[in-house]
Design a protein around this motif. Structure first.
Motif, PDB file in Angstrom:
ATOM      1  N   LEU A   1     -23.770 -19.683  39.203  1.00 34.12           N
ATOM      2  CA  LEU A   1     -23.090 -20.493  40.205  1.00 34.12           C
ATOM      3  C   LEU A   1     -23.317 -19.873  41.570  1.00 34.12           C
ATOM      4  O   LEU A   1     -23.447 -18.655  41.709  1.00 34.12           O
ATOM      5  N   GLY A   2     -23.368 -20.715  42.565  1.00 36.89           N
ATOM      6  CA  GLY A   2     -23.509 -20.240  43.926  1.00 36.89           C
ATOM      7  C   GLY A   2     -22.420 -20.794  44.813  1.00 36.89           C
ATOM      8  O   GLY A   2     -21.896 -21.887  44.574  1.00 36.89           O
ATOM      9  N   LEU A   3     -22.066 -20.011  45.823  1.00 44.21           N
ATOM     10  CA  LEU A   3     -21.098 -20.440  46.833  1.00 44.21           C
ATOM     11  C   LEU A   3     -19.766 -20.850  46.200  1.00 44.21           C
ATOM     12  O   LEU A   3     -19.204 -21.895  46.526  1.00 44.21           O
ATOM     13  N   THR A   4     -19.259 -20.026  45.289  1.00 40.57           N
ATOM     14  CA  THR A   4     -17.958 -20.291  44.676  1.00 40.57           C
ATOM     15  C   THR A   4     -16.805 -19.740  45.517  1.00 40.57           C
ATOM     16  O   THR A   4     -15.649 -20.073  45.262  1.00 40.57           O
ATOM     17  N   SER A   5     -17.105 -18.918  46.474  1.00 41.10           N
ATOM     18  CA  SER A   5     -16.083 -18.366  47.363  1.00 41.10           C
ATOM     19  C   SER A   5     -15.864 -19.291  48.551  1.00 41.10           C
ATOM     20  O   SER A   5     -16.827 -19.713  49.202  1.00 41.10           O
TER      21      SER A   5
ATOM     22  N   VAL B   1     -13.189 -16.163  43.426  1.00 42.35           N
ATOM     23  CA  VAL B   1     -14.158 -17.049  42.770  1.00 42.35           C
ATOM     24  C   VAL B   1     -13.420 -18.272  42.225  1.00 42.35           C
ATOM     25  O   VAL B   1     -12.910 -18.265  41.109  1.00 42.35           O
ATOM     26  N   GLN B   2     -13.295 -19.293  43.024  1.00 34.51           N
ATOM     27  CA  GLN B   2     -12.639 -20.551  42.644  1.00 34.51           C
ATOM     28  C   GLN B   2     -11.196 -20.343  42.183  1.00 34.51           C
ATOM     29  O   GLN B   2     -10.670 -21.118  41.384  1.00 34.51           O
ATOM     30  N   GLY B   3     -10.559 -19.272  42.649  1.00 33.12           N
ATOM     31  CA  GLY B   3      -9.195 -18.966  42.218  1.00 33.12           C
ATOM     32  C   GLY B   3      -9.142 -18.198  40.920  1.00 33.12           C
ATOM     33  O   GLY B   3      -8.196 -17.463  40.655  1.00 33.12           O
ATOM     34  N   ASN B   4     -10.176 -18.350  40.089  1.00 29.40           N
ATOM     35  CA  ASN B   4     -10.295 -17.675  38.802  1.00 29.40           C
ATOM     36  C   ASN B   4     -11.723 -17.909  38.318  1.00 29.40           C
ATOM     37  O   ASN B   4     -12.181 -19.058  38.291  1.00 29.40           O
TER      38      ASN B   4
END
Length: 261
Positions: A61-65, A200-203
């Protein structure tokens, strides 16, 4: 009418990778490039990688922050492919000689025990399919000059894939709190950044579910035995020759890298 096609874009991006040359974003010349077509380009580059002897080993995955999305002016995460040619052996330097402008970021990595297929996968369901959790480091390397791109550009470019390393310590998901798992980023003995899995997406389990559901829209799934890199916990740091980079995780151990020439 644009002269760009899926075939031309795949050829161009793989040539940039092979020749270590960067370029302006494809959307500068193909402004109508959309996400559906960008993923077709990504899948075509994977097909060509496999045809030349590489093996699919997982998903990234990319750009999850959220912070990274804002910095890159990108609105959502994206999914891309990992092959065995991207694996960085433990102790090996960042392969600067075959990359354009490598940067390194810490990640939480899942090893899948079961096949995970969307749509409708929840974070709890995603985590139940995980065998082990590892620390990881991803070396990102955009084919676009100065890492300037739109979302379709970076999707087509396989989410700036370069290389990756998985740590030695693997824990079962119930043995740690993914949201609180922390990392310190150290460069040449100085701590320069830190984060927890919540970045990372909260979790990270939410990122895993997102990947499964995103792949389902393309008729694909995450397979048992595959690795999933869930996205950078902090911003990526440069990896110049001679730099000593370490990612110290609270439960998953440390990863040490050196910048390669």
């Amino acid at each position: 009418m644009s002269t760009w096609t899926v075939d031309r874009a795949a050829t161009t991006l793989l040539a940039c990778e092979d020749e270590r040359t960067d370029r302006e974003p494809i959307t500068d010349q193909w402004p109508d490039l959309d996400l559906r077509t960008a993923y077709e380009i990504q899948d075509e580059t994977l097909r060509r990688r496999l045809a030349r002897g590489e093996h699919l080993v997982g998903v990234k995955l990319g750009l999850t922050s959220r912070a990274k999305q804002e910095r890159m002016n990108i609105s959502s995460p994206l999914v891309a492919w990992l092959t065995d040619a991207m694996v960085l052996p433990a102790g090996a330097p960042v392969p600067g000689a075959r990359l354009i402008h490598p940067r390194v970021e810490p990640e939480i990595v899942f090893l899948m025990r079961e096949r995970l297929a969307g749509p409708g996968v929840t974070a709890a369901q995603a985590l139940a399919a995980v065998d082990r959790v590892y620390a990881g480091a991803e070396v990102i390397d955009s084919r676009y000059r100065d890492f300037r791109f739109t979302l379709p550009d970076v999707v087509a470019d396989n989410a700036s894939s370069g290389a990756f390393l998985v740590g030695a310590i693997g824990l079962r998901p119930e043995q740690l709190d993914l949201t609180l798992e922390a990392v310190l980023v150290e460069i040449d003995g100085r701590v320069v950044d830190s984060a927890t899995g919540a970045a990372v997406q909260g979790n990270p389990a939410e990122a895993l579910a997102l990947a499964a559901n995103d792949l389902a829209r393309r008729g694909l799934a995450i397979e048992a035995g595959q690795l999933v890199l869930t996205g950078g916990m902090t911003d990526a740091v440069p990896a110049p020759a001679g730099a000593r980079i370490a990612f110290h995780f609270s439960s998953l151990g440390s990863i040490h890298l050196s910048g390669g020439a």
